[in-house]
Motif scaffolding. Structure first.
Motif, PDB file in Angstrom:
ATOM      1  N   LEU A  66       0.796  -1.224   0.000  1.00  0.00           N
ATOM      2  CA  LEU A  66       0.000   0.000   0.000  1.00  0.00           C
ATOM      3  C   LEU A  66       0.831   1.277   0.000  1.00  0.00           C
ATOM      4  CD1 LEU A  66      -2.808  -0.987   2.509  1.00  0.00           C
ATOM      5  CD2 LEU A  66      -2.968  -0.835   0.019  1.00  0.00           C
ATOM      6  N   ARG A  67       2.089   1.191   0.410  1.00  0.00           N
ATOM      7  CA  ARG A  67       2.934   2.383   0.573  1.00  0.00           C
ATOM      8  C   ARG A  67       2.827   3.340  -0.616  1.00  0.00           C
ATOM      9  NH1 ARG A  67       7.666   0.036   1.245  1.00  0.00           N
ATOM     10  NH2 ARG A  67       7.384  -0.021   3.497  1.00  0.00           N
ATOM     11  N   ASP A  68       2.976   2.823  -1.822  1.00  0.00           N
ATOM     12  CA  ASP A  68       2.965   3.679  -3.017  1.00  0.00           C
ATOM     13  C   ASP A  68       1.759   3.424  -3.918  1.00  0.00           C
ATOM     14  OD1 ASP A  68       5.421   4.944  -2.342  1.00  0.00           O
ATOM     15  OD2 ASP A  68       6.494   3.157  -3.026  1.00  0.00           O
ATOM     16  N   HIS A  69       0.787   2.679  -3.435  1.00  0.00           N
ATOM     17  CA  HIS A  69      -0.400   2.400  -4.252  1.00  0.00           C
ATOM     18  C   HIS A  69      -1.183   3.709  -4.443  1.00  0.00           C
ATOM     19  CE1 HIS A  69      -4.234   0.884  -5.580  1.00  0.00           C
ATOM     20  NE2 HIS A  69      -3.670  -0.292  -5.788  1.00  0.00           N
ATOM     21  N   PRO A  70      -1.523   4.054  -5.684  1.00  0.00           N
ATOM     22  CA  PRO A  70      -2.193   5.340  -5.938  1.00  0.00           C
ATOM     23  C   PRO A  70      -3.458   5.575  -5.097  1.00  0.00           C
ATOM     24  CG  PRO A  70      -1.543   4.317  -8.006  1.00  0.00           C
ATOM     25  CD  PRO A  70      -1.264   3.316  -6.917  1.00  0.00           C
ATOM     26  N   ALA A  71      -4.276   4.553  -4.900  1.00  0.00           N
ATOM     27  CA  ALA A  71      -5.499   4.738  -4.102  1.00  0.00           C
ATOM     28  C   ALA A  71      -5.165   5.045  -2.650  1.00  0.00           C
ATOM     29  CB  ALA A  71      -6.381   3.492  -4.188  1.00  0.00           C
ATOM     30  N   ASN A  72      -4.122   4.414  -2.122  1.00  0.00           N
ATOM     31  CA  ASN A  72      -3.739   4.668  -0.735  1.00  0.00           C
ATOM     32  C   ASN A  72      -3.039   6.015  -0.586  1.00  0.00           C
ATOM     33  OD1 ASN A  72      -3.564   3.831   2.076  1.00  0.00           O
ATOM     34  ND2 ASN A  72      -1.358   3.724   1.686  1.00  0.00           N
ATOM     35  N   VAL A  73      -2.245   6.413  -1.561  1.00  0.00           N
ATOM     36  CA  VAL A  73      -1.578   7.719  -1.518  1.00  0.00           C
ATOM     37  C   VAL A  73      -2.631   8.826  -1.426  1.00  0.00           C
ATOM     38  CG1 VAL A  73      -0.149   9.351  -2.809  1.00  0.00           C
ATOM     39  CG2 VAL A  73       0.548   6.944  -2.642  1.00  0.00           C
ATOM     40  N   VAL A  74      -3.653   8.743  -2.265  1.00  0.00           N
ATOM     41  CA  VAL A  74      -4.736   9.740  -2.234  1.00  0.00           C
ATOM     42  C   VAL A  74      -5.456   9.696  -0.891  1.00  0.00           C
ATOM     43  CG1 VAL A  74      -6.978  10.345  -3.253  1.00  0.00           C
ATOM     44  CG2 VAL A  74      -5.036   9.801  -4.729  1.00  0.00           C
ATOM     45  N   TRP A  75      -5.733   8.486  -0.383  1.00  0.00           N
ATOM     46  CA  TRP A  75      -6.422   8.339   0.903  1.00  0.00           C
ATOM     47  C   TRP A  75      -5.596   8.945   2.035  1.00  0.00           C
ATOM     48  CZ3 TRP A  75     -11.079   7.649   2.618  1.00  0.00           C
ATOM     49  CH2 TRP A  75     -11.302   7.234   3.926  1.00  0.00           C
ATOM     50  N   GLN A  76      -4.300   8.657   2.053  1.00  0.00           N
ATOM     51  CA  GLN A  76      -3.447   9.188   3.116  1.00  0.00           C
ATOM     52  C   GLN A  76      -3.359  10.713   3.051  1.00  0.00           C
ATOM     53  OE1 GLN A  76      -2.501   7.418   5.713  1.00  0.00           O
ATOM     54  NE2 GLN A  76      -3.460   5.652   4.742  1.00  0.00           N
ATOM     55  N   GLU A  77      -3.394  11.268   1.844  1.00  0.00           N
ATOM     56  CA  GLU A  77      -3.412  12.731   1.711  1.00  0.00           C
ATOM     57  C   GLU A  77      -4.685  13.312   2.313  1.00  0.00           C
ATOM     58  OE1 GLU A  77      -2.882  13.305  -2.491  1.00  0.00           O
ATOM     59  OE2 GLU A  77      -0.698  13.008  -2.364  1.00  0.00           O
ATOM     60  N   ARG A  78      -5.765  12.535   2.269  1.00  0.00           N
ATOM     61  CA  ARG A  78      -7.051  12.988   2.800  1.00  0.00           C
ATOM     62  C   ARG A  78      -7.153  12.819   4.314  1.00  0.00           C
ATOM     63  NH1 ARG A  78     -12.919  10.723   0.755  1.00  0.00           N
ATOM     64  NH2 ARG A  78     -14.167  12.347   1.740  1.00  0.00           N
ATOM     65  N   VAL A  79      -6.743  11.648   4.832  1.00  0.00           N
ATOM     66  CA  VAL A  79      -6.908  11.372   6.265  1.00  0.00           C
ATOM     67  C   VAL A  79      -5.676  11.707   7.094  1.00  0.00           C
ATOM     68  CG1 VAL A  79      -8.668   9.597   5.905  1.00  0.00           C
ATOM     69  CG2 VAL A  79      -6.276   8.925   6.152  1.00  0.00           C
ATOM     70  N   GLY A  80      -4.507  11.734   6.478  1.00  0.00           N
ATOM     71  CA  GLY A  80      -3.276  12.015   7.216  1.00  0.00           C
ATOM     72  C   GLY A  80      -3.331  13.285   8.036  1.00  0.00           C
ATOM     73  N   PRO A  81      -3.819  14.398   7.467  1.00  0.00           N
ATOM     74  CA  PRO A  81      -3.876  15.644   8.235  1.00  0.00           C
ATOM     75  C   PRO A  81      -4.835  15.599   9.432  1.00  0.00           C
ATOM     76  CG  PRO A  81      -3.949  16.106   5.888  1.00  0.00           C
ATOM     77  CD  PRO A  81      -4.102  14.610   6.052  1.00  0.00           C
ATOM     78  N   LEU A  82      -5.716  14.614   9.474  1.00  0.00           N
ATOM     79  CA  LEU A  82      -6.644  14.488  10.604  1.00  0.00           C
ATOM     80  C   LEU A  82      -5.975  13.855  11.824  1.00  0.00           C
ATOM     81  CD1 LEU A  82      -9.817  13.204   8.708  1.00  0.00           C
ATOM     82  CD2 LEU A  82      -9.125  15.567   9.170  1.00  0.00           C
ATOM     83  N   HIS A  83      -4.876  13.158  11.594  1.00  0.00           N
ATOM     84  CA  HIS A  83      -4.166  12.457  12.668  1.00  0.00           C
ATOM     85  C   HIS A  83      -3.126  13.363  13.334  1.00  0.00           C
ATOM     86  CE1 HIS A  83      -5.602   8.913  10.391  1.00  0.00           C
ATOM     87  NE2 HIS A  83      -5.709   8.407  11.591  1.00  0.00           N
ATOM     88  N   ALA A  84      -2.893  13.122  14.606  1.00  0.00           N
ATOM     89  CA  ALA A  84      -1.844  13.846  15.329  1.00  0.00           C
ATOM     90  C   ALA A  84      -0.479  13.540  14.712  1.00  0.00           C
ATOM     91  CB  ALA A  84      -1.878  13.490  16.808  1.00  0.00           C
ATOM     92  N   VAL A  85      -0.290  12.294  14.268  1.00  0.00           N
ATOM     93  CA  VAL A  85       0.934  11.879  13.582  1.00  0.00           C
ATOM     94  C   VAL A  85       0.508  11.108  12.339  1.00  0.00           C
ATOM     95  CG1 VAL A  85       3.042  10.499  13.712  1.00  0.00           C
ATOM     96  CG2 VAL A  85       2.229  11.723  15.742  1.00  0.00           C
ATOM     97  N   ALA A  86       0.799  11.627  11.164  1.00  0.00           N
ATOM     98  CA  ALA A  86       0.436  10.949   9.921  1.00  0.00           C
ATOM     99  C   ALA A  86       1.319   9.729   9.723  1.00  0.00           C
ATOM    100  CB  ALA A  86       0.573  11.902   8.739  1.00  0.00           C
ATOM    101  N   ASP A  87       0.763   8.683   9.116  1.00  0.00           N
ATOM    102  CA  ASP A  87       1.511   7.456   8.842  1.00  0.00           C
ATOM    103  C   ASP A  87       2.245   7.626   7.517  1.00  0.00           C
ATOM    104  OD1 ASP A  87       2.483   4.914   8.493  1.00  0.00           O
ATOM    105  OD2 ASP A  87       0.545   3.927   8.677  1.00  0.00           O
ATOM    106  N   ASP A  88       3.571   7.566   7.559  1.00  0.00           N
ATOM    107  CA  ASP A  88       4.345   7.708   6.321  1.00  0.00           C
ATOM    108  C   ASP A  88       4.783   6.353   5.757  1.00  0.00           C
ATOM    109  OD1 ASP A  88       6.369   6.914   8.027  1.00  0.00           O
ATOM    110  OD2 ASP A  88       7.567   8.724   7.764  1.00  0.00           O
ATOM    111  N   TYR A  89       4.307   5.273   6.366  1.00  0.00           N
ATOM    112  CA  TYR A  89       4.584   3.905   5.911  1.00  0.00           C
ATOM    113  C   TYR A  89       6.061   3.545   5.933  1.00  0.00           C
ATOM    114  CZ  TYR A  89      -0.238   2.950   4.802  1.00  0.00           C
ATOM    115  OH  TYR A  89      -1.570   2.724   4.914  1.00  0.00           O
TER     116      TYR A  89
END
Length: 108
Positions: A66-89
């Motif tokens: 999932l680290r570089d999967h396009p669907a997950n990259v877009v998802w992490q861009e959306r939910v990452g800012p909601l977390h206190a610490v974003a997951d960078d895989y």
């Protein structure tokens, strides 16, 4: 199959947005998770604390897929800012340390 527990924390005030976004995840992300070996993923919330249980074939392989999967990259861009610490895989995340299970009773 592995069962992994995770704990993440939301930014203050992002609880409702997090739940709204997770009401329906994108079909492309669902497909990517399943292709990466995820059988189920459940999330519980208490205040800003999120508790996840992931059942998958291989947690480390799933994260690598999932680290570089396009669907997950877009998802992490959306939910990452909601977390206190974003997951960078990065790194070797293995989830929370398992301590105990109530064994199933044997069938009679």
């Amino acid at each position: 199959m592995q069962r992994i527990a995770l704990h993440t924390v939301l930014q203050p005030g992002k609880e409702e947005e997090y739940e709204r976004i997770h009401a329906v995840i994108p079909a492309e992300l669902d497909a990517a998770l399943r292709a990466a070996g995820v059988h189920s993923w459940s999330i519980w919330r208490e205040g800003r604390d999120l508790f996840h249980v992931v059942e998958c074939d291989d947690y480390q392989a799933m994260r690598a897929a999932l680290r570089d999967h396009p669907a997950n990259v877009v998802w992490q861009e959306r939910v990452g800012p909601l977390h206190a610490v974003a997951d960078d895989y990065s790194g070797g995340d293995t989830g929370l340390r398992h301590v105990w299970d109530l064994p199933a009773r044997p069938a009679h």
